[in-house]
Design a protein around this motif. Sequence first.
Motif, PDB file in Angstrom:
ATOM      1  N   GLN A 187       9.104   5.147   0.322  1.00 50.78           N
ATOM      2  CA  GLN A 187       8.558   3.799   0.401  1.00 50.78           C
ATOM      3  C   GLN A 187       7.612   3.524  -0.759  1.00 50.78           C
ATOM      4  N   LEU A 188       6.799   4.509  -1.128  1.00 56.37           N
ATOM      5  CA  LEU A 188       5.898   4.333  -2.270  1.00 56.37           C
ATOM      6  C   LEU A 188       6.690   4.063  -3.542  1.00 56.37           C
ATOM      7  N   THR A 189       7.789   4.781  -3.725  1.00 54.06           N
ATOM      8  CA  THR A 189       8.626   4.588  -4.908  1.00 54.06           C
ATOM      9  C   THR A 189       9.138   3.148  -4.958  1.00 54.06           C
ATOM     10  N   LYS A 190       9.546   2.614  -3.817  1.00 52.13           N
ATOM     11  CA  LYS A 190      10.034   1.232  -3.765  1.00 52.13           C
ATOM     12  C   LYS A 190       8.925   0.218  -4.015  1.00 52.13           C
ATOM     13  N   LEU A 191       7.716   0.543  -3.598  1.00 52.23           N
ATOM     14  CA  LEU A 191       6.584  -0.368  -3.784  1.00 52.23           C
ATOM     15  C   LEU A 191       6.032  -0.337  -5.207  1.00 52.23           C
ATOM     16  N   ASP A 192       6.314   0.721  -5.942  1.00 48.12           N
ATOM     17  CA  ASP A 192       5.789   0.911  -7.304  1.00 48.12           C
ATOM     18  C   ASP A 192       6.574   0.039  -8.278  1.00 48.12           C
ATOM     19  N   MET A 193       6.238  -1.228  -8.322  1.00 43.78           N
ATOM     20  CA  MET A 193       6.988  -2.202  -9.113  1.00 43.78           C
ATOM     21  C   MET A 193       6.943  -1.921 -10.611  1.00 43.78           C
ATOM     22  N   ASN A 194       5.815  -1.439 -11.121  1.00 42.52           N
ATOM     23  CA  ASN A 194       5.724  -1.185 -12.557  1.00 42.52           C
ATOM     24  C   ASN A 194       6.111   0.249 -12.930  1.00 42.52           C
ATOM     25  N   LYS A 195       6.516   1.019 -11.944  1.00 41.04           N
ATOM     26  CA  LYS A 195       7.041   2.385 -12.128  1.00 41.04           C
ATOM     27  C   LYS A 195       6.084   3.295 -12.901  1.00 41.04           C
ATOM     28  N   ASP A 196       4.781   3.177 -12.575  1.00 38.67           N
ATOM     29  CA  ASP A 196       3.787   4.045 -13.222  1.00 38.67           C
ATOM     30  C   ASP A 196       3.435   5.257 -12.371  1.00 38.67           C
ATOM     31  N   GLY A 197       4.138   5.436 -11.271  1.00 41.32           N
ATOM     32  CA  GLY A 197       3.906   6.597 -10.424  1.00 41.32           C
ATOM     33  C   GLY A 197       2.850   6.396  -9.354  1.00 41.32           C
ATOM     34  N   ALA A 198       2.288   5.193  -9.283  1.00 43.90           N
ATOM     35  CA  ALA A 198       1.272   4.889  -8.274  1.00 43.90           C
ATOM     36  C   ALA A 198       1.451   3.450  -7.827  1.00 43.90           C
ATOM     37  N   VAL A 199       1.000   3.166  -6.618  1.00 42.84           N
ATOM     38  CA  VAL A 199       1.040   1.800  -6.091  1.00 42.84           C
ATOM     39  C   VAL A 199      -0.391   1.298  -6.014  1.00 42.84           C
ATOM     40  N   GLY A 200      -0.698   0.327  -6.856  1.00 45.50           N
ATOM     41  CA  GLY A 200      -2.017  -0.290  -6.834  1.00 45.50           C
ATOM     42  C   GLY A 200      -2.107  -1.323  -5.728  1.00 45.50           C
ATOM     43  N   ARG A 201      -3.312  -1.738  -5.446  1.00 46.45           N
ATOM     44  CA  ARG A 201      -3.536  -2.714  -4.377  1.00 46.45           C
ATOM     45  C   ARG A 201      -2.762  -4.004  -4.637  1.00 46.45           C
ATOM     46  N   GLU A 202      -2.735  -4.468  -5.878  1.00 47.71           N
ATOM     47  CA  GLU A 202      -2.020  -5.705  -6.192  1.00 47.71           C
ATOM     48  C   GLU A 202      -0.520  -5.563  -5.918  1.00 47.71           C
ATOM     49  N   GLU A 203       0.065  -4.437  -6.319  1.00 50.79           N
ATOM     50  CA  GLU A 203       1.490  -4.199  -6.049  1.00 50.79           C
ATOM     51  C   GLU A 203       1.747  -4.192  -4.544  1.00 50.79           C
ATOM     52  N   TYR A 204       0.881  -3.525  -3.817  1.00 54.02           N
ATOM     53  CA  TYR A 204       1.030  -3.414  -2.365  1.00 54.02           C
ATOM     54  C   TYR A 204       0.937  -4.791  -1.716  1.00 54.02           C
ATOM     55  N   ASP A 205      -0.068  -5.560  -2.123  1.00 55.23           N
ATOM     56  CA  ASP A 205      -0.250  -6.898  -1.565  1.00 55.23           C
ATOM     57  C   ASP A 205       0.950  -7.792  -1.871  1.00 55.23           C
ATOM     58  N   GLN A 206       1.448  -7.731  -3.107  1.00 58.20           N
ATOM     59  CA  GLN A 206       2.602  -8.545  -3.482  1.00 58.20           C
ATOM     60  C   GLN A 206       3.832  -8.161  -2.664  1.00 58.20           C
ATOM     61  N   ALA A 207       4.047  -6.875  -2.486  1.00 55.36           N
ATOM     62  CA  ALA A 207       5.205  -6.410  -1.715  1.00 55.36           C
ATOM     63  C   ALA A 207       5.104  -6.847  -0.261  1.00 55.36           C
ATOM     64  N   MET A 208       3.920  -6.739   0.313  1.00 47.38           N
ATOM     65  CA  MET A 208       3.759  -7.120   1.713  1.00 47.38           C
ATOM     66  C   MET A 208       3.876  -8.632   1.899  1.00 47.38           C
ATOM     67  N   SER A 209       3.379  -9.405   0.937  1.00 49.22           N
ATOM     68  CA  SER A 209       3.531 -10.859   1.015  1.00 49.22           C
ATOM     69  C   SER A 209       5.002 -11.250   0.901  1.00 49.22           C
ATOM     70  N   ALA A 210       5.733 -10.583   0.010  1.00 45.56           N
ATOM     71  CA  ALA A 210       7.166 -10.858  -0.129  1.00 45.56           C
ATOM     72  C   ALA A 210       7.907 -10.485   1.152  1.00 45.56           C
ATOM     73  N   ALA A 211       7.540  -9.361   1.752  1.00 48.70           N
ATOM     74  CA  ALA A 211       8.171  -8.952   3.004  1.00 48.70           C
ATOM     75  C   ALA A 211       7.865  -9.964   4.106  1.00 48.70           C
TER      76      ALA A 211
END
Length: 118
Positions: free
Chosen positions: A32-56
Amino acid sequence: MEQGAQDAPSASGQAMPQGNMPAAGGEISQDQLTKLDMNKDGAVGREEYDQAMSAAFKNLDKNSDNTLTAEEVGTILTPEQFAAVDANKDGKISHDEMTSQVGNDFAAADTNKDGQLK
């Protein structure tokens, strides 16, 4: 909050790990972290997480009323999880209620408090 739910496309067409919608403290799998890591930097930042959850959220909100009903979330949340996120107990999860829970979930998962999930 992992329920074993299948991934569904987000509003942007990318698969969103729906098992990570508001959970009240569930762990997030590496897949799931890999899917949430939109910029593929190996980590999921708060902004990425928030964007993914809003899209979901938007993807699940079939009638576009900015709330989620038990029917819209289906098996993604247990009835207990749904009730926990529904802070005002009106039988719906508003975007604000979801955002609050997502923030709590991120904070709980960010055990080293570096602002990233790895």
